[in-house]
Scaffold this active site. Sequence first.
Site, PDB file in Angstrom:
ATOM      1  N   ASN A  16       0.830  -1.210   0.000  1.00 20.71           N
ATOM      2  CA  ASN A  16       0.000   0.000   0.000  1.00 20.71           C
ATOM      3  C   ASN A  16       0.862   1.256   0.000  1.00 20.71           C
ATOM      4  OD1 ASN A  16       0.562  -0.841   2.688  1.00 20.71           O
ATOM      5  ND2 ASN A  16      -1.075   0.426   3.513  1.00 20.71           N
ATOM      6  N   CYS A  48      -4.350   0.923  -2.220  1.00 20.57           N
ATOM      7  CA  CYS A  48      -4.195  -0.333  -1.486  1.00 20.57           C
ATOM      8  C   CYS A  48      -3.170  -1.244  -2.179  1.00 20.57           C
ATOM      9  CB  CYS A  48      -5.522  -1.085  -1.431  1.00 20.57           C
ATOM     10  SG  CYS A  48      -6.789  -0.288  -0.439  1.00 20.57           S
ATOM     11  N   GLU A  55      -3.230  -4.464  -2.898  1.00 23.12           N
ATOM     12  CA  GLU A  55      -3.689  -5.407  -3.926  1.00 23.12           C
ATOM     13  C   GLU A  55      -3.983  -4.719  -5.251  1.00 23.12           C
ATOM     14  OE1 GLU A  55      -4.888  -4.601  -0.954  1.00 23.12           O
ATOM     15  OE2 GLU A  55      -6.747  -5.696  -0.546  1.00 23.12           O
TER      16      GLU A  55
HETATM   17  N1  THU Z   1      -5.266  -1.390   2.769  1.00 24.41           N
HETATM   18  C1  THU Z   1      -4.750  -2.194   1.808  1.00 24.41           C
HETATM   19  O1  THU Z   1      -3.717  -1.898   1.203  1.00 24.41           O
HETATM   20  N2  THU Z   1      -5.415  -3.339   1.524  1.00 24.41           N
HETATM   21  C2  THU Z   1      -6.471  -3.815   2.226  1.00 24.41           C
HETATM   22  O2  THU Z   1      -6.960  -4.891   1.915  1.00 24.41           O
HETATM   23  C3  THU Z   1      -7.013  -3.051   3.347  1.00 24.41           C
HETATM   24  C4  THU Z   1      -6.483  -1.666   3.484  1.00 24.41           C
HETATM   25  C5  THU Z   1      -4.515  -0.182   3.114  1.00 24.41           C
HETATM   26  C6  THU Z   1      -5.096   1.121   2.663  1.00 24.41           C
HETATM   27  C7  THU Z   1      -4.455   2.089   3.634  1.00 24.41           C
HETATM   28  O3  THU Z   1      -3.162   2.418   3.161  1.00 24.41           O
HETATM   29  C8  THU Z   1      -4.308   1.269   4.914  1.00 24.41           C
HETATM   30  O4  THU Z   1      -4.381  -0.088   4.518  1.00 24.41           O
HETATM   31  C9  THU Z   1      -5.361   1.552   5.967  1.00 24.41           C
HETATM   32  O5  THU Z   1      -6.633   1.501   5.434  1.00 24.41           O
END
Ligand code: THU
Length: 163
Positions: A62, A73, A75
């Site tokens: 992320n 995010c 993924e």
């Molecule tokens: N986040 C992800 O990268 N993937 C997920 O499946 C859940 C949330 C990240 C977004 C943000 O940078 C941090 O986690 C908090 O929400």
Amino acid sequence: MKKVNFPIHITEIESLEELSRPEQELIGLSRSMTRNAYAPYSEFFVGAAVLLENGEVIKGSNQENAAYPSGLCAERVAVFSASALHPGKKMKAIAISARSDNQTMDHPVSPCGACRQVLLEYEVKQKEAITVFLSGETGKIYRIEKVRDLLPLSFTAEDLGKL
Ligand code: THU
């Protein structure tokens, strides 16, 4: 009037050893990718690893931003990268893992709605299931056989008459 159920099918895995070696490796890569996260605001570190049909693995983490919604995010970083670098290659599986400075992640991370939607786009496009592995640092692992199982009642290209 009748009630209709849209069940979510998830396989719960107690320990890594129950999985095949390539699956274990994919999860291991997603866990190590949490170290590459740029998450100074949430302090929630997520890693992702996408296995392509040719065996190559595309990784992501992320990436946050002072203007919060500009971040992305893990993924989505990984699948966008996979599609950008290898547009014709099918995605066989994705592993997503999380680590936090504020809590021990002893349970699987749950992908946000936008990520489920993005993952589904590629599953629909390639007409073949993408297996999803969700994990934390420790604890059980979830295996979901196809992205569609994570997003019941989904909106896809089919709804736009594009399939
Ligand atoms: N986040 C992800 O990268 N993937 C997920 O499946 C859940 C949330 C990240 C977004 C943000 O940078 C941090 O986690 C908090 O929400």
